[in-house]
Design a protein around this motif. Structure first.
Motif, PDB file in Angstrom:
ATOM      1  N   GLN A 136      27.234  71.443 104.622  1.00  0.00           N
ATOM      2  CA  GLN A 136      27.483  70.771 105.902  1.00  0.00           C
ATOM      3  C   GLN A 136      28.054  71.734 106.933  1.00  0.00           C
ATOM      4  O   GLN A 136      27.628  71.757 108.093  1.00  0.00           O
ATOM      5  N   LYS A 187      31.692  68.871  95.376  1.00  0.00           N
ATOM      6  CA  LYS A 187      32.200  68.532  96.706  1.00  0.00           C
ATOM      7  C   LYS A 187      32.283  69.775  97.590  1.00  0.00           C
ATOM      8  O   LYS A 187      31.955  69.740  98.781  1.00  0.00           O
ATOM      9  N   TYR A 218      20.333  60.931 100.460  1.00  0.00           N
ATOM     10  CA  TYR A 218      21.451  60.379  99.704  1.00  0.00           C
ATOM     11  C   TYR A 218      21.248  58.893  99.426  1.00  0.00           C
ATOM     12  O   TYR A 218      21.571  58.414  98.332  1.00  0.00           O
ATOM     13  N   ASN A 222      31.019  55.547 102.612  1.00  0.00           N
ATOM     14  CA  ASN A 222      31.543  55.704 103.967  1.00  0.00           C
ATOM     15  C   ASN A 222      30.535  55.354 105.054  1.00  0.00           C
ATOM     16  O   ASN A 222      30.856  55.435 106.237  1.00  0.00           O
ATOM     17  N   GLU A 267      30.271  58.780  97.009  1.00  0.00           N
ATOM     18  CA  GLU A 267      31.380  58.795  97.962  1.00  0.00           C
ATOM     19  C   GLU A 267      30.862  58.810  99.396  1.00  0.00           C
ATOM     20  O   GLU A 267      31.417  58.161 100.283  1.00  0.00           O
ATOM     21  N   TYR A 268      29.788  59.550  99.625  1.00  0.00           N
ATOM     22  CA  TYR A 268      29.175  59.601 100.955  1.00  0.00           C
ATOM     23  C   TYR A 268      28.678  58.217 101.364  1.00  0.00           C
ATOM     24  O   TYR A 268      28.926  57.750 102.481  1.00  0.00           O
TER      25      TYR A 268
END
Length: 340
Positions: free
Chosen positions: A257, A250, A87, A121, A117-118
């Protein structure tokens, strides 16, 4: 082999993949997932290592893996978390739990929304705490940019809390990006293709200005939460396709995951030596299930709000929910039939 019902409760969530309306998993597929997981666990072994203090720089920005992910050395080989590294290099990652296959590729526009978005964070906190960790061997296959890649002889990949770890050199040679390791300073430096192309363009300019480090990833979303690169209507209204494609990206990321995390939990359960350990793993599995359900509900609620804000039908929301429940029930039914 008769697997205890408590273990199958964990396996059942593997049956929730994929979480889109198009293809709920069948009971037979759920049984296959159980069988594949069991076979892999039998052939696996566990290693015990300590994480190492490493500085990671991506596109000129210092980042650290999310909590619970580490960099470590084993048999003189540096291992890194595959999804985080990919990522950070702006690559998509998908996990086929049934076939134990990892695919790393160039992301679509909707996948890039998930990646950004990952990365928003992750942290640049440089504080380090040494920790002893135990990881299970996972016999996965790998596809990078459409090409099958095999781990070098004598090396393996490992699973911890749903994250797969691979050798740094293997990742560098397979992903097609510049990744370097400075043993003296314990620094990993990696650049995405877009970053390198941008710097090449800057260096070719006649003004002689020096390239600057990129800033930390930021959201490119408008007030409705859709990416700026998404197709719109020309009036500021976000298209229906943009909202649903971003939602499904998403959901697919959540599926990947959840499948890898729960399969790892199953491996821990089957490897447990006493009832106290098994009870602890069962409790952890239930927490994971609750967490994934909450994530699913959050994604769906966000999509429903965006559809309402832009005046679209929300009928597809019920399709997502129905597919999720059907997939989950199919996984549970398959697990029960396998147990009987």
């Amino acid at each position: 082999m008769k697997i205890p019902a408590a273990a199958l409760l964990t396996v059942a969530l593997i049956g929730s993949a994929p979480l889109t309306a198009s293809a709920p998993i069948s009971a037979s597929a759920a049984v296959s997932a159980v069988t594949a997981s069991t076979v892999t666990t039998k052939a696996s072994n566990t290693i015990k290592v300590q994480n190492i203090d490493v500085k990671l720089i991506f596109d000129g920005v210092v980042m650290q893996p999310p909590a619970g992910q580490y960099v470590f050395m084993y048999n003189n080989t540096t291992y890194v978390p595959l999804r985080f590294m990919s990522y950070a290099l702006q690559k998509s990652v998908s996990w086929d739990a049934k076939n134990l296959k990892v695919t790393v590729a160039e992301p679509s526009s909707s996948e890039m929304v998930v990646i950004k978005e990952y990365l928003m964070n992750v942290t640049n906190d440089s504080s380090f705490r040494a920790k002893n960790i135990s990881l299970n061997n996972v016999n996965a296959s790998y596809v990078f940019n459409g090409n099958n890649k095999a781990l070098p002889k004598g090396q393996s990949s490992y699973l911890l809390n749903g994250s797969i770890y691979v050798p740094l050199r293997f990742l560098s040679e397979s992903v097609g990006n510049s990744i370097s390791w400075d043993q003296k300073t314990k620094t990993i430096t990696a650049n995405s293709k877009s970053y390198e192309e941008n710097n090449a363009n800057v260096n070719s300019n006649s003004n002689g200005s020096s390239p600057t480090a990129s800033t930390a990833p930021t959201a490119t979303a408008d007030a409705n939460g859709a990416g700026s690169g998404s197709a719109g209507t020309g009036s500021g209204k976000v298209s229906y396709e943009s909202i649903t494609s971003a939602t499904e990206a998403k959901l697919n990321a959540l599926e990947s995951q959840s499948a890898s995390t729960l399969m790892g939990t199953l491996g821990e359960y089957l490897s447990a030596k006493d009832d106290a350990t098994r009870e602890s793993i069962i409790a952890k599995g239930k927490q994971q299930i609750s967490s994934f359900r909450a994530s699913f509900n959050s994604i769906i609620a966000d999509a429903e709000q965006k559809l309402n804000n832009n005046g679209y039908s929300t009928a597809i929301i019920q399709q997502y929910k129905d597919a999720f429940e059907a997939s989950l029930q199919g996984g549970i039914a398959g697990a029960k039939s396998f147990m009987n």
